[in-house]
Design an enzyme around this catalytic site. Structure first.
Site, mmCIF file in Angstrom:
data_model
loop_
_atom_site.group_PDB
_atom_site.id
_atom_site.type_symbol
_atom_site.label_atom_id
_atom_site.label_comp_id
_atom_site.label_asym_id
_atom_site.label_seq_id
_atom_site.Cartn_x
_atom_site.Cartn_y
_atom_site.Cartn_z
ATOM 1 N N ARG A 89 -17.460 7.867 -2.315
ATOM 2 C CA ARG A 89 -16.939 6.614 -2.849
ATOM 3 C C ARG A 89 -17.978 6.077 -3.831
ATOM 4 N NH1 ARG A 89 -16.329 0.576 -0.256
ATOM 5 N NH2 ARG A 89 -15.128 -0.272 -1.983
ATOM 6 N N ASP A 145 -13.775 3.237 -7.395
ATOM 7 C CA ASP A 145 -12.994 2.035 -7.108
ATOM 8 C C ASP A 145 -12.397 1.425 -8.369
ATOM 9 O OD1 ASP A 145 -12.695 1.341 -4.383
ATOM 10 O OD2 ASP A 145 -14.840 1.014 -4.240
ATOM 11 N N ASN A 208 -14.085 -8.834 3.555
ATOM 12 C CA ASN A 208 -15.181 -9.737 3.180
ATOM 13 C C ASN A 208 -15.229 -9.855 1.663
ATOM 14 O OD1 ASN A 208 -17.411 -11.467 3.804
ATOM 15 N ND2 ASN A 208 -18.754 -9.861 3.044
ATOM 16 N N MET A 281 -13.736 -14.596 8.855
ATOM 17 C CA MET A 281 -12.447 -15.278 8.945
ATOM 18 C C MET A 281 -12.058 -15.617 10.388
ATOM 19 S SD MET A 281 -10.068 -16.688 7.240
ATOM 20 C CE MET A 281 -9.903 -16.090 5.552
ATOM 21 N N GLY A 329 -9.616 -5.749 6.217
ATOM 22 C CA GLY A 329 -9.948 -6.408 7.479
ATOM 23 C C GLY A 329 -9.222 -7.703 7.759
ATOM 24 N N GLU A 383 -9.164 4.297 2.979
ATOM 25 C CA GLU A 383 -9.841 4.769 1.772
ATOM 26 C C GLU A 383 -10.449 6.152 1.973
ATOM 27 O OE1 GLU A 383 -11.618 0.716 -0.097
ATOM 28 O OE2 GLU A 383 -11.692 0.911 2.075
#
Length: 396
Positions: A89, A145, A208, A281, A329, A383
């Site tokens: 990645r 990405d 995040n 969160m 998430g 991913e």
């Protein structure tokens, strides 16, 4: 076998896939090497058992060699040559538009993009160099990405700044989380039984780090992150979009230089900044329902900014929205974040099924009712699987 690597400056996340069935690779091991250059720890899960080691890891090369030695010792692989390819990645690939075999030209592009992703690309570079030494026979693939967003039109990716900034310095919107969006587009093509090139989606990758992307005919049409991952929606610790003049103003007010203010916008803003308490969160929604005014302030702003972008992207798609997807998430797991965002979209005539929104699920679930004008789903992103598939396709 295929090894998937996501490396930071002091950590390496890794996942091993069995690719005997090239069309359906199976992940068999998931692990993490962390605190590299500090002291060191390696952990991974294999066949339901967790293995943990405290070990001196002075650099990425030592970490990778230790991981491979353990895989051999546990008979997971017989030797390093059992791993025929490694997929990395890489956060920023400049204007590269697809996953690529790592040759000198691609590697140089990754290095050139360090100035655009100083927090992310150096770790990938270090890991690539380390694996080249430890696994000289393996084919190496970079999955970016930014690549998925190279389909943006000029009016989407240009900023209203001197055009020479773009031509001479590469100042433009690049977008991020592209590997996740690529996976979601493919998954939604299956779920909705619709060809990917006919698919129109608004996908909210809320972790995040958070971004939202408008997918038109299976391709990225617009996205919230920009030159860097600081732009766009409000995040855990990042501000998202602000008036650019705030930076100069606060430099003068706080007697700090630009890099320090930028660091605050990256690491001390967002949910953490507005609440003054937490970037998580779970803490924010928990505090919200206990009547905590700081958490209320943070959650109200977060959900409003997200809703505003969804409306903007809905306008780009007109009456042809196949679905709104929540992933990553927060998007996958935060019932109330999804609910509060959707409640701020009256123009879209969305009807939430509260029972569905609250129930547990596997890969995906619908959270809208059958009467909703637009389908809404929560979908678990993957991913690593996307990187694995791209690596297989480029090396088979």
């Amino acid at each position: 076998m295929i090894l998937v690597v996501n490396a930071g400056s002091s950590s390496i996340k890794f996942r091993l896939f069995n690719d005997l069935d090239k069309s359906n690779p199976i992940d068999i091991l998931d692990g993490l090497a962390e605190r590299i250059t500090v002291d060191g720890a390696v952990s991974f899960k294999y066949e339901g058992k967790k293995y943990e080691y405290n070990v001196e890891l002075p650099n990425h090369e030592v970490a990778i060699k230790f991981i491979l030695d353990k895989l051999i010792e546990l008979n997971i692989i017989s030797n390093v040559d059992d791993i025929n390819a490694v997929g990395f990645r890489v956060v920023h690939g400049g204007t590269i538009s697809k996953s690529s075999i790592i040759d000198q030209k691609v590697f140089d592009t990754i290095k050139d993009a360090v100035k655009l992703a100083p927090l992310h690309n150096p770790g990938a570079i270090t890991a690539i160099e380390a694996i080249e030494k430890v696994m000289p026979k393996a084919k190496l693939v970079a999955c970016f990405d930014t690549a998925y967003h190279q389909t943006l039109a000029e009016e989407q990716y240009l900023y209203a700044v001197p055009y020479s900034w773009y031509k001479e310095h590469g100042v433009r919107k690049y977008g991020f989380h592209g590997i996740s969006y690529q996976y979601i587009a493919e998954k939604m093509s299956e779920v909705l039984a619709k060809p990917k090139d006919q698919l129109n989606l608004i996908v909210c990758h809320l972790g995040n780090g958070a971004s939202i992307t408008c997918i038109k005919n299976g391709k990225s049409f617009d996205t919230t992150m920009g030159l860097t991952p600081l732009a766009g929606v409000m995040m855990g610790t990042r501000s998202g979009d602000i008036d650019p003049s705030i930076i100069e103003y606060m430099c003068k007010e706080l007697q700090l230089d630009v890099s320090k203010i930028t660091n605050i916008l990256n690491k001390e803003s967002g949910l953490l900044g507005l609440s003054g308490k937490s970037s998580d969160m779970r803490d924010v929604t928990g505090g919200y329902f206990k009547g905590d005014e700081d958490y209320k302030r943070a959650l109200n702003k977060y959900t409003q900014v997200s809703a505003d972008y969804i409306i903007r992207f809905a306008n780009l798609l007109g009456h042809n929205i196949d679905g709104i997807v929540f992933t990553a998430g927060v998007g996958e797991n935060s019932i109330h974040t999804r609910q509060f965002i959707l409640e701020k979209l009256p123009l879209l005539d969305i009807e939430i099924d509260n029972a569905k929104n609250e129930e547990s699920y596997g890969d995906y679930k619908y959270i809208s009712s059958p009467n909703s004008k637009i389908k809404v789903l929560a979908v678990r992103t993957n991913e690593e699987l996307m990187i694995c598939k791209d690596t297989i396709n480029l090396t088979k």
